[in-house]
Design a protein around this motif. Structure first.
Motif, PDB file in Angstrom:
ATOM      1  N   SER A  66      -7.803  15.212  14.468  1.00  0.00           N
ATOM      2  CA  SER A  66      -7.583  13.779  14.631  1.00  0.00           C
ATOM      3  C   SER A  66      -6.399  13.368  13.768  1.00  0.00           C
ATOM      4  CB  SER A  66      -8.821  12.982  14.211  1.00  0.00           C
ATOM      5  OG  SER A  66      -9.919  13.298  15.039  1.00  0.00           O
ATOM      6  N   LEU A  67      -5.604  12.455  14.280  1.00  0.00           N
ATOM      7  CA  LEU A  67      -4.457  11.907  13.556  1.00  0.00           C
ATOM      8  C   LEU A  67      -4.746  10.432  13.298  1.00  0.00           C
ATOM      9  CD1 LEU A  67      -1.571  12.632  12.558  1.00  0.00           C
ATOM     10  CD2 LEU A  67      -0.727  11.705  14.724  1.00  0.00           C
ATOM     11  N   TYR A  68      -4.864  10.089  12.015  1.00  0.00           N
ATOM     12  CA  TYR A  68      -5.236   8.724  11.617  1.00  0.00           C
ATOM     13  C   TYR A  68      -4.041   7.973  11.045  1.00  0.00           C
ATOM     14  CZ  TYR A  68     -10.131  10.085  12.020  1.00  0.00           C
ATOM     15  OH  TYR A  68     -11.340  10.507  12.494  1.00  0.00           O
ATOM     16  N   TYR A  69      -4.186   6.637  10.992  1.00  0.00           N
ATOM     17  CA  TYR A  69      -3.147   5.816  10.371  1.00  0.00           C
ATOM     18  C   TYR A  69      -3.712   4.795   9.388  1.00  0.00           C
ATOM     19  CZ  TYR A  69      -4.470   2.059  13.586  1.00  0.00           C
ATOM     20  OH  TYR A  69      -5.163   1.091  14.262  1.00  0.00           O
ATOM     21  N   ARG A  70      -5.008   4.520   9.468  1.00  0.00           N
ATOM     22  CA  ARG A  70      -5.623   3.551   8.569  1.00  0.00           C
ATOM     23  C   ARG A  70      -7.123   3.844   8.498  1.00  0.00           C
ATOM     24  NH1 ARG A  70      -4.620  -2.278  10.571  1.00  0.00           N
ATOM     25  NH2 ARG A  70      -2.474  -1.534  10.448  1.00  0.00           N
ATOM     26  N   LYS A  71      -7.660   3.852   7.281  1.00  0.00           N
ATOM     27  CA  LYS A  71      -9.093   4.116   7.122  1.00  0.00           C
ATOM     28  C   LYS A  71      -9.906   3.057   7.855  1.00  0.00           C
ATOM     29  CE  LYS A  71      -8.986   6.640   2.758  1.00  0.00           C
ATOM     30  NZ  LYS A  71      -8.963   7.920   3.403  1.00  0.00           N
ATOM     31  N   GLY A  72     -10.972   3.494   8.522  1.00  0.00           N
ATOM     32  CA  GLY A  72     -11.841   2.574   9.244  1.00  0.00           C
ATOM     33  C   GLY A  72     -11.389   2.259  10.657  1.00  0.00           C
ATOM     34  N   ARG A  73     -10.248   2.796  11.064  1.00  0.00           N
ATOM     35  CA  ARG A  73      -9.746   2.568  12.424  1.00  0.00           C
ATOM     36  C   ARG A  73      -9.891   3.833  13.253  1.00  0.00           C
ATOM     37  NH1 ARG A  73      -6.851  -2.275  13.543  1.00  0.00           N
ATOM     38  NH2 ARG A  73      -7.335  -3.643  11.809  1.00  0.00           N
ATOM     39  N   PHE A  95       3.329  -1.857   7.702  1.00  0.00           N
ATOM     40  CA  PHE A  95       3.580  -1.580   6.292  1.00  0.00           C
ATOM     41  C   PHE A  95       2.269  -1.214   5.599  1.00  0.00           C
ATOM     42  CE2 PHE A  95       3.866  -3.565   1.956  1.00  0.00           C
ATOM     43  CZ  PHE A  95       4.634  -2.563   1.390  1.00  0.00           C
ATOM     44  N   LYS A  96       2.298  -0.183   4.795  1.00  0.00           N
ATOM     45  CA  LYS A  96       1.172   0.361   4.034  1.00  0.00           C
ATOM     46  C   LYS A  96       0.269   1.283   4.841  1.00  0.00           C
ATOM     47  CE  LYS A  96       0.794  -2.839   0.192  1.00  0.00           C
ATOM     48  NZ  LYS A  96      -0.091  -3.636  -0.621  1.00  0.00           N
ATOM     49  N   ASP A  97       0.482   1.425   6.145  1.00  0.00           N
ATOM     50  CA  ASP A  97      -0.270   2.442   6.885  1.00  0.00           C
ATOM     51  C   ASP A  97       0.171   3.818   6.408  1.00  0.00           C
ATOM     52  OD1 ASP A  97      -1.767   0.691   8.418  1.00  0.00           O
ATOM     53  OD2 ASP A  97      -0.431   0.778  10.155  1.00  0.00           O
ATOM     54  N   LYS A  98      -0.726   4.795   6.556  1.00  0.00           N
ATOM     55  CA  LYS A  98      -0.437   6.183   6.198  1.00  0.00           C
ATOM     56  C   LYS A  98      -0.935   7.064   7.332  1.00  0.00           C
ATOM     57  CE  LYS A  98      -0.958   5.448   1.245  1.00  0.00           C
ATOM     58  NZ  LYS A  98      -1.644   5.844   0.019  1.00  0.00           N
TER      59      LYS A  98
END
Length: 133
Positions: A66-73, A95-98
């Motif tokens: 899985s490729l994530y960009y924001r916790k909880g999403r 901005f601030k996404d990882k």
């Protein structure tokens, strides 16, 4: 008069050569001229906008990725029980996404999974939005 200066397009190409259950995929940025950076095994998003995302690789064993960009999403990509990936998509990132990986193997060994041709590319498609450097 001096024409307005536009910042370079936000983009990065990273490689990953091994993955593990506890570490995800270790990503490295071979180019020093990238406009985006890798920090703590994540790609840091500095500008709001739509990004083209390309994910490719061949794995030494079957895994779920899985490729994530924001916790909880929900993840940007979620692939179950695959030995290769060749996916492309567009997503709105802010901005601030990882952007980071989560990997699960389907066997009992904890050895690292080798990856051939593993690359992740992000390119901002809509420059001109909010950016923080």
């Amino acid at each position: 008069t001096v024409p307005p200066q536009y910042p370079p397009t936000q983009s990065i190409k990273v490689q990953f050569t091994k993955c593990g259950n506890d570490t995800g995929c270790i990503i490295t940025s071979p180019g020093s001229d990238e406009t985006m950076k890798v920090q703590d095994n994540s790609i840091i998003i500095n500008c709001d906008g739509f990004y083209l995302i390309s994910l490719k690789g061949y794995f030494s064993e079957v895994l779920s990725l899985s490729l994530y960009y924001r916790k909880g999403r929900k993840p940007l990509f979620s692939l179950s029980k695959v030995k290769s990936v060749d996916s492309i998509g567009v997503a709105y990132l802010a901005f601030k996404d990882k952007v980071y990986f989560n990997v699960t193997t389907h066997n009992t060994s904890y050895k690292d999974i080798q990856v051939n041709g593993g690359e992740l590319i992000l390119i901002l498609q809509t420059p001109g939005g909010f950016c923080a450097y």
